[in-house]
Design a protein around this motif. Sequence first.
Motif, PDB file in Angstrom:
ATOM      1  N   TYR A 140       0.835  -1.206   0.000  1.00 28.58           N
ATOM      2  CA  TYR A 140       0.000   0.000   0.000  1.00 28.58           C
ATOM      3  C   TYR A 140       0.875   1.264   0.000  1.00 28.58           C
ATOM      4  CZ  TYR A 140      -3.024   3.717   1.735  1.00 28.58           C
ATOM      5  OH  TYR A 140      -3.689   4.904   1.897  1.00 28.58           O
ATOM      6  N   PHE A 141       1.838   1.313   0.893  1.00 28.18           N
ATOM      7  CA  PHE A 141       2.696   2.500   0.974  1.00 28.18           C
ATOM      8  C   PHE A 141       3.595   2.628  -0.247  1.00 28.18           C
ATOM      9  CE2 PHE A 141       1.648   2.051   5.527  1.00 28.18           C
ATOM     10  CZ  PHE A 141       1.166   3.326   5.739  1.00 28.18           C
ATOM     11  N   ALA A 142       3.970   1.494  -0.855  1.00 30.25           N
ATOM     12  CA  ALA A 142       4.768   1.550  -2.079  1.00 30.25           C
ATOM     13  C   ALA A 142       3.963   2.180  -3.207  1.00 30.25           C
ATOM     14  CB  ALA A 142       5.222   0.147  -2.471  1.00 30.25           C
ATOM     15  N   TYR A 143       2.699   1.806  -3.303  1.00 31.18           N
ATOM     16  CA  TYR A 143       1.844   2.422  -4.324  1.00 31.18           C
ATOM     17  C   TYR A 143       1.644   3.910  -4.044  1.00 31.18           C
ATOM     18  CZ  TYR A 143       0.482  -1.946  -6.633  1.00 31.18           C
ATOM     19  OH  TYR A 143       0.487  -3.109  -7.355  1.00 31.18           O
ATOM     20  N   GLN A 144       1.582   4.262  -2.769  1.00 34.15           N
ATOM     21  CA  GLN A 144       1.375   5.659  -2.394  1.00 34.15           C
ATOM     22  C   GLN A 144       2.594   6.525  -2.708  1.00 34.15           C
ATOM     23  OE1 GLN A 144      -1.432   7.275  -0.505  1.00 34.15           O
ATOM     24  NE2 GLN A 144      -2.439   5.558  -1.490  1.00 34.15           N
ATOM     25  N   PHE A 145       3.775   6.032  -2.351  1.00 30.54           N
ATOM     26  CA  PHE A 145       4.974   6.876  -2.415  1.00 30.54           C
ATOM     27  C   PHE A 145       5.924   6.541  -3.567  1.00 30.54           C
ATOM     28  CE2 PHE A 145       3.705   6.705   2.116  1.00 30.54           C
ATOM     29  CZ  PHE A 145       3.391   8.043   2.280  1.00 30.54           C
ATOM     30  N   LEU A 146       5.961   5.265  -3.987  1.00 34.11           N
ATOM     31  CA  LEU A 146       6.868   4.897  -5.076  1.00 34.11           C
ATOM     32  C   LEU A 146       6.188   4.985  -6.431  1.00 34.11           C
ATOM     33  CD1 LEU A 146       8.708   1.832  -3.475  1.00 34.11           C
ATOM     34  CD2 LEU A 146       9.437   4.225  -3.557  1.00 34.11           C
ATOM     35  N   ALA A 147       4.919   4.586  -6.468  1.00 40.44           N
ATOM     36  CA  ALA A 147       4.187   4.621  -7.734  1.00 40.44           C
ATOM     37  C   ALA A 147       3.341   5.881  -7.873  1.00 40.44           C
ATOM     38  CB  ALA A 147       3.297   3.386  -7.865  1.00 40.44           C
ATOM     39  N   SER A 148       3.359   6.717  -6.844  1.00 39.36           N
ATOM     40  CA  SER A 148       2.617   7.986  -6.868  1.00 39.36           C
ATOM     41  C   SER A 148       1.129   7.793  -7.135  1.00 39.36           C
ATOM     42  CB  SER A 148       3.225   8.930  -7.923  1.00 39.36           C
ATOM     43  OG  SER A 148       4.561   9.240  -7.597  1.00 39.36           O
ATOM     44  N   LEU A 149       0.574   6.735  -6.543  1.00 42.34           N
ATOM     45  CA  LEU A 149      -0.866   6.500  -6.662  1.00 42.34           C
ATOM     46  C   LEU A 149      -1.522   6.887  -5.341  1.00 42.34           C
ATOM     47  CD1 LEU A 149      -0.826   3.035  -8.493  1.00 42.34           C
ATOM     48  CD2 LEU A 149      -1.176   5.303  -9.500  1.00 42.34           C
ATOM     49  N   GLU A 150      -1.512   8.194  -5.069  1.00 41.45           N
ATOM     50  CA  GLU A 150      -1.994   8.694  -3.783  1.00 41.45           C
ATOM     51  C   GLU A 150      -3.457   8.372  -3.528  1.00 41.45           C
ATOM     52  OE1 GLU A 150      -0.341  10.464  -5.980  1.00 41.45           O
ATOM     53  OE2 GLU A 150       1.529  11.108  -5.011  1.00 41.45           O
ATOM     54  N   ASN A 151      -4.221   8.196  -4.598  1.00 43.97           N
ATOM     55  CA  ASN A 151      -5.652   7.946  -4.436  1.00 43.97           C
ATOM     56  C   ASN A 151      -5.998   6.464  -4.315  1.00 43.97           C
ATOM     57  OD1 ASN A 151      -6.276  10.716  -4.608  1.00 43.97           O
ATOM     58  ND2 ASN A 151      -6.234  10.624  -6.846  1.00 43.97           N
ATOM     59  N   MET A 152      -4.963   5.614  -4.209  1.00 39.61           N
ATOM     60  CA  MET A 152      -5.202   4.181  -4.080  1.00 39.61           C
ATOM     61  C   MET A 152      -5.843   3.886  -2.720  1.00 39.61           C
ATOM     62  SD  MET A 152      -4.972   1.066  -5.219  1.00 39.61           S
ATOM     63  CE  MET A 152      -3.855   1.241  -6.620  1.00 39.61           C
ATOM     64  N   PRO A 153      -7.093   3.413  -2.687  1.00 41.66           N
ATOM     65  CA  PRO A 153      -7.757   3.132  -1.400  1.00 41.66           C
ATOM     66  C   PRO A 153      -7.086   1.960  -0.673  1.00 41.66           C
ATOM     67  CG  PRO A 153      -9.350   3.343  -3.186  1.00 41.66           C
ATOM     68  CD  PRO A 153      -7.997   3.233  -3.828  1.00 41.66           C
ATOM     69  N   TYR A 154      -6.959   2.102   0.623  1.00 40.50           N
ATOM     70  CA  TYR A 154      -6.344   1.061   1.452  1.00 40.50           C
ATOM     71  C   TYR A 154      -7.125  -0.248   1.346  1.00 40.50           C
ATOM     72  CZ  TYR A 154      -4.208  -0.981   5.677  1.00 40.50           C
ATOM     73  OH  TYR A 154      -3.537  -1.788   6.567  1.00 40.50           O
ATOM     74  N   GLY A 155      -8.442  -0.142   1.314  1.00 39.20           N
ATOM     75  CA  GLY A 155      -9.280  -1.333   1.243  1.00 39.20           C
ATOM     76  C   GLY A 155      -9.119  -2.097  -0.059  1.00 39.20           C
ATOM     77  N   VAL A 156      -8.823  -1.363  -1.144  1.00 42.35           N
ATOM     78  CA  VAL A 156      -8.645  -2.025  -2.444  1.00 42.35           C
ATOM     79  C   VAL A 156      -7.428  -2.926  -2.417  1.00 42.35           C
ATOM     80  CG1 VAL A 156      -8.049  -1.628  -4.866  1.00 42.35           C
ATOM     81  CG2 VAL A 156      -9.840  -0.254  -3.781  1.00 42.35           C
ATOM     82  N   VAL A 157      -6.352  -2.440  -1.805  1.00 39.03           N
ATOM     83  CA  VAL A 157      -5.124  -3.232  -1.723  1.00 39.03           C
ATOM     84  C   VAL A 157      -5.380  -4.523  -0.946  1.00 39.03           C
ATOM     85  CG1 VAL A 157      -2.742  -3.264  -0.903  1.00 39.03           C
ATOM     86  CG2 VAL A 157      -3.685  -1.175  -1.880  1.00 39.03           C
ATOM     87  N   TRP A 158      -6.100  -4.411   0.168  1.00 38.41           N
ATOM     88  CA  TRP A 158      -6.434  -5.616   0.916  1.00 38.41           C
ATOM     89  C   TRP A 158      -7.390  -6.514   0.138  1.00 38.41           C
ATOM     90  CZ3 TRP A 158      -4.352  -7.974   4.951  1.00 38.41           C
ATOM     91  CH2 TRP A 158      -3.501  -7.235   5.796  1.00 38.41           C
ATOM     92  N   GLY A 159      -8.255  -5.900  -0.677  1.00 34.25           N
ATOM     93  CA  GLY A 159      -9.169  -6.685  -1.496  1.00 34.25           C
ATOM     94  C   GLY A 159      -8.436  -7.554  -2.498  1.00 34.25           C
ATOM     95  N   TRP A 160      -7.327  -7.037  -3.028  1.00 27.86           N
ATOM     96  CA  TRP A 160      -6.520  -7.824  -3.964  1.00 27.86           C
ATOM     97  C   TRP A 160      -5.987  -9.093  -3.312  1.00 27.86           C
ATOM     98  CZ3 TRP A 160      -3.204  -3.082  -5.798  1.00 27.86           C
ATOM     99  CH2 TRP A 160      -3.939  -2.348  -6.733  1.00 27.86           C
ATOM    100  N   MET A 161      -5.791  -9.031  -1.993  1.00 28.92           N
ATOM    101  CA  MET A 161      -5.183 -10.159  -1.299  1.00 28.92           C
ATOM    102  C   MET A 161      -6.196 -11.232  -0.900  1.00 28.92           C
ATOM    103  SD  MET A 161      -2.199  -9.137  -1.578  1.00 28.92           S
ATOM    104  CE  MET A 161      -1.549 -10.622  -0.845  1.00 28.92           C
ATOM    105  N   ALA A 162      -7.471 -10.997  -1.178  1.00 33.58           N
ATOM    106  CA  ALA A 162      -8.507 -11.953  -0.766  1.00 33.58           C
ATOM    107  C   ALA A 162      -8.321 -13.310  -1.436  1.00 33.58           C
ATOM    108  CB  ALA A 162      -9.892 -11.400  -1.086  1.00 33.58           C
ATOM    109  N   ALA A 163      -8.115 -13.310  -2.754  1.00 29.87           N
ATOM    110  CA  ALA A 163      -7.953 -14.578  -3.479  1.00 29.87           C
ATOM    111  C   ALA A 163      -6.687 -15.323  -3.063  1.00 29.87           C
ATOM    112  CB  ALA A 163      -7.982 -14.332  -4.982  1.00 29.87           C
ATOM    113  N   PRO A 164      -5.511 -14.635  -3.017  1.00 33.79           N
ATOM    114  CA  PRO A 164      -4.314 -15.341  -2.532  1.00 33.79           C
ATOM    115  C   PRO A 164      -4.465 -15.844  -1.103  1.00 33.79           C
ATOM    116  CG  PRO A 164      -3.693 -13.329  -3.665  1.00 33.79           C
ATOM    117  CD  PRO A 164      -5.192 -13.293  -3.500  1.00 33.79           C
ATOM    118  N   PHE A 165      -5.244 -15.122  -0.290  1.00 32.49           N
ATOM    119  CA  PHE A 165      -5.404 -15.529   1.104  1.00 32.49           C
ATOM    120  C   PHE A 165      -6.085 -16.889   1.214  1.00 32.49           C
ATOM    121  CE2 PHE A 165      -7.881 -15.759   5.043  1.00 32.49           C
ATOM    122  CZ  PHE A 165      -6.859 -15.613   5.968  1.00 32.49           C
ATOM    123  N   VAL A 166      -7.071 -17.150   0.365  1.00 30.35           N
ATOM    124  CA  VAL A 166      -7.744 -18.452   0.389  1.00 30.35           C
ATOM    125  C   VAL A 166      -6.730 -19.555   0.143  1.00 30.35           C
ATOM    126  CG1 VAL A 166      -9.458 -19.926  -0.733  1.00 30.35           C
ATOM    127  CG2 VAL A 166      -9.956 -17.500  -0.345  1.00 30.35           C
TER     128      VAL A 166
END
Length: 201
Positions: A140-166
Amino acid sequence: MGRNQRKFNALDIVLVGMFAALMAIGANVTSFIVIGGVPVTLQPFFATLAGALLGSRLGPVSMIVYTLIGLAGAPVFAGFRGGFSILTSPTFGFILSFIIIAYVIGKMVESKEQPTKMTFFIAAFIGLAINYILGTNYMYFAYQFLASLENMPYGVVWGWMAAPFVKDFILTIFVAMIAPRIYAVIRKSSLHTNPATKKVS
């Protein structure tokens, strides 16, 4: 001399090399599946197993060796990547977490003179929690500061991890089931050097 204080012997080197190789295989055998920029790998499985079987000394060393090999340029990271460019990758936090996972799980198993199956189960799931908390927050912080995606919602990043988590949840149960059996065999085979060694209950 205790296990954690002794020097590396030939078997230690073989085990460290073996788990470093397993991490490289686990990084790429399923890495063609990518969710939200995160390759789906088997690395949490092998990192957990390394901690449970190799302990808090050799377990993290094997993860460090794997990481250094990749940073040196060998294509051992997911997607057959290698080199220092991985340091700026949003997924580098997961790689760092493997070192911590192996250490923490190793410590938890070693803390019990006679670790039970529940010890391995709890340790494995604590390792999974470390993997996701460190790796996902780093991403999340890499997308915020390294990729300059300041508007990336925190919940979206965790949502991406739902499938790998299973996948990782199921594999964590599996490793928690097989680790005690393998550990017991290893302990039994070392009875001639440590008469106090006992089998896992």
